[in-house]
Write an enzyme that holds these catalytic residues in place. Structure first.
Site, PDB file in Angstrom:
ATOM      1  N   HIS A  20      69.629  27.078 -64.054  1.00 53.37           N
ATOM      2  CA  HIS A  20      70.523  26.894 -62.900  1.00 53.37           C
ATOM      3  C   HIS A  20      71.978  26.808 -63.366  1.00 53.37           C
ATOM      4  CE1 HIS A  20      66.923  24.766 -60.851  1.00 53.37           C
ATOM      5  NE2 HIS A  20      67.109  25.885 -60.180  1.00 53.37           N
ATOM      6  N   LYS A  44      57.996  22.946 -50.436  1.00 55.03           N
ATOM      7  CA  LYS A  44      57.845  22.129 -51.645  1.00 55.03           C
ATOM      8  C   LYS A  44      58.001  20.655 -51.303  1.00 55.03           C
ATOM      9  CE  LYS A  44      60.063  25.546 -54.715  1.00 55.03           C
ATOM     10  NZ  LYS A  44      61.289  25.829 -55.492  1.00 55.03           N
ATOM     11  N   ARG A  93      64.939  35.910 -62.451  1.00 59.63           N
ATOM     12  CA  ARG A  93      64.313  36.004 -63.772  1.00 59.63           C
ATOM     13  C   ARG A  93      63.356  37.175 -63.867  1.00 59.63           C
ATOM     14  NH1 ARG A  93      62.633  29.885 -63.042  1.00 59.63           N
ATOM     15  NH2 ARG A  93      62.156  30.966 -61.101  1.00 59.63           N
ATOM     16  N   SER A 130      62.081  25.026 -62.933  1.00 59.63           N
ATOM     17  CA  SER A 130      61.911  23.588 -62.635  1.00 59.63           C
ATOM     18  C   SER A 130      60.441  23.202 -62.628  1.00 59.63           C
ATOM     19  CB  SER A 130      62.532  23.259 -61.278  1.00 59.63           C
ATOM     20  OG  SER A 130      63.914  23.462 -61.301  1.00 59.63           O
TER      21      SER A 130
END
Ligand code: PNS
Length: 171
Positions: A20, A44, A93, A130
């Site tokens: 991040h 989440k 990514r 994360s």
């Protein structure tokens, strides 16, 4: 203020990682002002509470003069409108990231016209997520070199608290 470019780097930041921070740092070189938007992802259940995620993000970006951190209480596009942001910046990514991000980017543009700028993840941090950081920490692995200062201790403390009592988070 005229002609000031403002971008938001949105996310759950549960917790903020070096991945991040790389994206935020690069965004800060492209825009006059960057706001790290700590938002709610309804898919989440976070490990860290909102104030902790904000505090850790603030500490991480303290060395970047044109970056600040704010909570995003509701819709991201409403927040962008309130602060005059014209762009969102996200890191990618891999293809899975793209598949997840594309519908949000298109929805956000549909809602208010705000554009999303995707930055390819730097190779040095492309493996960091994360969710993986939390998994590694959960089983006692080393996470200190994956996250900014102070984050590893906060993750370990939150995991210890979870283990000793209350419910669990989801990814
Ligand atoms: O780090 P994440 O969990 O991938 O970030 C996703 C996030 C928090 C940016 C997204 O869930 C979001 O924008 N939440 C705010 C509410 C909102 O605007 N939802 C509609 C998205 S199209």
């Amino acid at each position: 203020m005229a002609d000031v470019s403002i971008a938001v780097c949105p996310g759950s930041f549960d917790p903020i990682t070096l991945g991040h921070l790389d994206v935020v740092t690069r965004a800060a070189a492209l825009f006059d002002q960057v706001v790290v938007g700590v938002a709610v992802n309804t898919g989440k259940r976070p490990l860290l509470d909102g104030p902790t995620r904000v505090r850790l993000a603030e500490k991480a970006v303290a060395g970047l003069p044109n970056v600040r951190v704010e909570r995003v209480p509701g819709l991201l596009v409403d927040f962008c409108r309130e602060i005059g942001a014209t762009a969102l910046v996200k890191g990618l990514r891999n293809g899975a990231d793209y598949d997840g991000e594309l519908p949000m980017a298109l929805m956000n543009r549909h809602l208010t016209g705000v554009e999303t700028v995707f930055l390819p993840a730097d190779r040095a941090v492309i493996h960091i997520a994360s969710s993986l950081v939390k998994d590694v920490a959960r089983y006692g692995g080393e996470i200190d070199d994956l996250v900014p200062d102070g984050v590893a201790d906060a993750v370990r403390a939150a995991l210890a608290e979870r283990t000793s009592g209350a419910g669990g988070e989801t990814r």
